[in-house]
Scaffold this motif. Structure first.
Motif, PDB file in Angstrom:
ATOM      1  N   GLU A 123      -9.970  -8.981   0.855  1.00 22.20           N
ATOM      2  CA  GLU A 123     -10.561  -7.537   0.736  1.00 22.20           C
ATOM      3  C   GLU A 123      -9.112  -6.767   1.117  1.00 22.20           C
ATOM      4  O   GLU A 123      -8.325  -7.161   1.956  1.00 22.20           O
ATOM      5  CB  GLU A 123     -11.447  -7.240   1.777  1.00 22.20           C
ATOM      6  CG  GLU A 123     -12.846  -7.876   1.327  1.00 22.20           C
ATOM      7  CD  GLU A 123     -13.982  -7.602   2.297  1.00 22.20           C
ATOM      8  OE1 GLU A 123     -15.009  -8.208   1.787  1.00 22.20           O
ATOM      9  OE2 GLU A 123     -13.642  -6.445   3.091  1.00 22.20           O
ATOM     10  N   GLY A 124      -9.051  -5.722   0.127  1.00 27.40           N
ATOM     11  CA  GLY A 124      -8.183  -4.918   0.452  1.00 27.40           C
ATOM     12  C   GLY A 124      -7.793  -4.001  -0.555  1.00 27.40           C
ATOM     13  O   GLY A 124      -8.208  -4.472  -1.987  1.00 27.40           O
ATOM     14  N   ALA A 125      -7.063  -3.002  -0.751  1.00 24.77           N
ATOM     15  CA  ALA A 125      -6.880  -2.088  -1.923  1.00 24.77           C
ATOM     16  C   ALA A 125      -5.806  -2.448  -2.709  1.00 24.77           C
ATOM     17  O   ALA A 125      -4.662  -3.073  -2.226  1.00 24.77           O
ATOM     18  CB  ALA A 125      -6.703  -0.517  -1.497  1.00 24.77           C
ATOM     19  N   SER A 126      -5.953  -2.467  -4.090  1.00 31.44           N
ATOM     20  CA  SER A 126      -4.812  -2.748  -4.990  1.00 31.44           C
ATOM     21  C   SER A 126      -3.820  -1.620  -4.850  1.00 31.44           C
ATOM     22  O   SER A 126      -3.973  -0.665  -4.800  1.00 31.44           O
ATOM     23  CB  SER A 126      -5.644  -2.710  -6.381  1.00 31.44           C
ATOM     24  OG  SER A 126      -4.514  -3.093  -7.330  1.00 31.44           O
ATOM     25  N   GLN A 127      -2.642  -2.347  -5.042  1.00 33.47           N
ATOM     26  CA  GLN A 127      -1.440  -1.258  -4.888  1.00 33.47           C
ATOM     27  C   GLN A 127      -0.604  -1.628  -5.895  1.00 33.47           C
ATOM     28  O   GLN A 127      -0.499  -2.638  -6.586  1.00 33.47           O
ATOM     29  CB  GLN A 127      -0.806  -1.491  -3.558  1.00 33.47           C
ATOM     30  CG  GLN A 127      -1.556  -1.305  -2.381  1.00 33.47           C
ATOM     31  CD  GLN A 127      -0.683  -1.529  -1.058  1.00 33.47           C
ATOM     32  OE1 GLN A 127       0.352  -1.034  -0.852  1.00 33.47           O
ATOM     33  NE2 GLN A 127      -1.142  -2.443  -0.241  1.00 33.47           N
ATOM     34  N   ASP A 128       0.449  -0.688  -6.269  1.00 34.64           N
ATOM     35  CA  ASP A 128       1.478  -0.731  -7.244  1.00 34.64           C
ATOM     36  C   ASP A 128       2.815  -1.188  -6.591  1.00 34.64           C
ATOM     37  O   ASP A 128       2.772  -1.422  -5.496  1.00 34.64           O
ATOM     38  CB  ASP A 128       1.627   0.346  -8.291  1.00 34.64           C
ATOM     39  CG  ASP A 128       2.389   1.571  -7.527  1.00 34.64           C
ATOM     40  OD1 ASP A 128       2.690   1.355  -6.457  1.00 34.64           O
ATOM     41  OD2 ASP A 128       2.258   2.588  -8.151  1.00 34.64           O
ATOM     42  N   GLY A 129       3.607  -1.619  -7.295  1.00 41.41           N
ATOM     43  CA  GLY A 129       4.964  -2.263  -6.703  1.00 41.41           C
ATOM     44  C   GLY A 129       5.637  -1.304  -6.006  1.00 41.41           C
ATOM     45  O   GLY A 129       6.362  -1.655  -4.834  1.00 41.41           O
ATOM     46  N   SER A 130       5.256  -0.032  -5.991  1.00 41.32           N
ATOM     47  CA  SER A 130       6.301   0.962  -5.284  1.00 41.32           C
ATOM     48  C   SER A 130       5.624   1.148  -3.713  1.00 41.32           C
ATOM     49  O   SER A 130       6.395   1.823  -2.894  1.00 41.32           O
ATOM     50  CB  SER A 130       6.114   2.425  -5.983  1.00 41.32           C
ATOM     51  OG  SER A 130       4.781   2.922  -5.814  1.00 41.32           O
TER      52      SER A 130
END
Length: 215
Positions: free
Chosen positions: A29-36
């Protein structure tokens, strides 16, 4: 005679894979993040974010298994000796594709006692670069050795940063090799800054190939 770099790299890759497989089989579980934003935002610039996307084949990530604080703690407590458990390194950055859930990039750090310098055998399989005291990369791995003189605690250590890229992507081996060292150099610079290293001799730009396969 020291072990060839490709053998050492294979050992580390197997260790990292086994570590990932030994965890819970349930979906993390955990929030999706972008590469930055993953792993302390080491890839915050446009160029690094593009390199991360190309190397992993993903543009959204989860890094629930990263342990940057623990990894930095091991370096602050480095004592000039390496036991068997330390050889695999501490997981500074371990990210998964948010879409597939598969591991796409691992960056580990540990203390080192010596560097791996280029020789004619290793140069058949790796490209060496001008960052740190020694650095090299292939399409699947990268490694950088750099000196860190810390103020708190006051000590001088040799740091080994290692990158493993298990993802399969449709990119040439040469581009992947270059991208791997670019990403690892950025992460190593971040580690150096967090430790307060003095004059780590890490490239401030894109590392240049000096010898080896794609030099």
């Amino acid at each position: 005679m020291r072990a060839p770099i490709r053998i050492v790299a294979a050992i580390v890759l197997v260790s990292a894979t086994a570590s990932a497989c030994s965890g819970s089989s349930e979906k993390e579980e955990g929030a999706s993040q972008d590469g930055s934003t993953v792993c302390g935002s080491f890839a915050r610039s446009d160029n690094l974010r593009s390199a991360l996307q190309e190397a992993t084949g993903a543009d959204r990530f989860k890094d629930d298994r990263s342990q940057p604080d623990e990894a930095l703690r091991t370096l602050r407590e480095a004592d000039g000796k390496l036991d068997r458990d330390e050889l695999a390194g501490a997981p500074y950055c371990r990210i998964q594709s948010a879409e597939s859930g598969k591991e796409v990039l691992n960056i580990t750090i540990r203390e080192a006692l010596t560097t791996n310098q280029p020789d004619s055998y290793d140069e058949k399989y790796f490209t060496f670069y001008n960052t740190g005291e020694s650095s090299y990369a292939s399409e699947h791995t990268a490694a950088i050795y750099f000196r860190c003189t810390m103020g708190k605690p006051a000590k001088d250590i040799l740091v080994h940063a290692d990158l493993e890229r298990p993802a399969k992507v449709r990119v040439s081996d040469e581009r992947l090799s270059r991208g791997n060292i670019v990403l690892l150099n950025a992460a190593a610079r971040q580690v150096s800054a967090e430790l307060g290293c003095s004059a780590p001799t890490l490239s401030s730009g894109i590392p240049k190939a000096t010898s080896g396969r794609y030099a």
